[in-house]
Design an enzyme around this catalytic site. Structure first.
Site, PDB file in Angstrom:
ATOM      1  CG  ASP A 276      -1.863  -1.213   1.146  1.00 16.03           C
ATOM      2  OD1 ASP A 276      -2.611  -1.325   0.164  1.00 16.03           O
ATOM      3  OD2 ASP A 276      -1.807  -2.070   2.054  1.00 16.03           O
TER       4      ASP A 276
ATOM      5  CD  GLU B 122      -0.461  -9.266   2.390  1.00 13.90           C
ATOM      6  OE1 GLU B 122      -0.248  -8.288   3.126  1.00 13.90           O
ATOM      7  OE2 GLU B 122      -1.153  -9.198   1.361  1.00 13.90           O
TER       8      GLU B 122
HETATM    9  C1  5RP Z   1      -3.149  -6.935   0.829  1.00 17.22           C
HETATM   10  C2  5RP Z   1      -1.924  -6.129   0.583  1.00 17.22           C
HETATM   11  C3  5RP Z   1      -1.694  -5.651  -0.805  1.00 17.22           C
HETATM   12  O1  5RP Z   1      -0.399  -5.990  -1.183  1.00 17.22           O
HETATM   13  C4  5RP Z   1      -1.843  -4.170  -0.848  1.00 17.22           C
HETATM   14  O2  5RP Z   1      -3.115  -3.829  -0.319  1.00 17.22           O
HETATM   15  C5  5RP Z   1      -1.707  -3.622  -2.268  1.00 17.22           C
HETATM   16  O3  5RP Z   1      -2.829  -3.955  -3.019  1.00 17.22           O
HETATM   17  P1  5RP Z   1      -2.961  -3.602  -4.552  1.00 17.22           P
HETATM   18  O4  5RP Z   1      -1.938  -4.416  -5.276  1.00 17.22           O
HETATM   19  O5  5RP Z   1      -4.379  -4.010  -4.881  1.00 17.22           O
HETATM   20  O6  5RP Z   1      -2.743  -2.133  -4.724  1.00 17.22           O
HETATM   21  O7  5RP Z   1      -1.139  -5.869   1.443  1.00 17.22           O
HETATM   22  O8  5RP Z   1      -3.327  -7.217   2.196  1.00 17.22           O
END
Ligand code: 5RP
Length: 219
Positions: free
Chosen positions: A84, A103
């Site tokens: 994010d 994760e």
């Molecule tokens: C999910 C995560 C994702 O890696 C993060 O939210 C990024 O998402 P996106 O690739 O849809 O932008 O940590 O828990």
């Protein structure tokens, strides 16, 4: 280029980090989904994948990739996942999709963490994106009060139950100048399962999607 085109470009670039043989770790979110699309085309090259969420496990299986239990691997050569927010030291905020705990487990198992992100995710200081914190449901209000003491404004992500049966608090208004310290402080709060700061085990490689092409940053 659209954000999705940038995500697709970094997802494709990550394929070169997939080893011949062995088990890899695969993340969660829209960028990771583009990676799964690209992985499907080279599924003969490796033996299977540990998924960082139920959603990713389903997508991997649908792509014909064997999903492997994390308990049956000692080490993963590589873990590919989005973020994010990411800073230039390759510390990240993750968990926008609620998969932060799994994760973190996959990241801990991995020799190399390859973060794939479009350019909008690169920041100087982490914290504009609210920090996700996974909590045991009965500790939700207690943990929220403790997070206020750390300077944040927690908000319960209502209606969301994680793959582990827990709740998520999103913590706003943090200016995270020392991510490793805050990561440890939040983890110390009783009732916290994990928080979405990945600083103590950050990424090793960042593939950043920009209109000029995919840039590679290393720790
Ligand atoms: C999910 C995560 C994702 O890696 C993060 O939210 C990024 O998402 P996106 O690739 O849809 O932008 O940590 O828990």
């Amino acid at each position: 280029m659209t954000q999705d085109e940038l995500k697709r470009a970094v997802a494709r670039a990550a394929i070169e980090h997939v080893p011949m043989g062995g088990i890899i770790g695969v993340g969660t979110g829209s960028t990771a989904n583009f990676f799964i699309e690209a992985l499907a085309k080279i599924r003969q090259r490796f033996d299977g994948a540990v998924a960082s969420s139920e959603a990713t496990a389903q997508k991997l299986a649908a792509a014909g990739i064997e999903v492997v239990d994390a308990n049956s691997v000692i080490e993963l050569e590589v873990y590919v996942d989005g973020a994010d927010e990411v800073n230039r030291a390759l510390a990240m905020i993750k968990g926008g999709g609620g998969a932060l705990t799994r994760e973190k487990i996959v990241a801990a198992l991995s020799r190399t963490f390859v973060c794939i992100a479009d350019g909008s995710k690169l920041v100087d200081v982490l914290g504009r994106f609210p920090l996700p914190v996974e909590v045991i449901p009965m500790a939700r209000s207690y943990v929220a009060r403790e997070l206020v003491k750390l300077g944040g404004q927690p908000e319960w992500r209502q209606g969301v139950v994680t793959d582990n049966g827990n709740a998520i608090l999103d913590v706003y208004n943090l200016e995270i100048t020392n991510p490793a310290e805050l990561e440890a402080a939040v983890d110390q709060i009783t009732g916290v399962v994990t928080n979405g700061l990945f600083a103590r085990r950050g990424a090793d490689i960042l593939l950043l999607g920009t209109p000029e092409g995919v840039q590679t940053l290393k720790r």
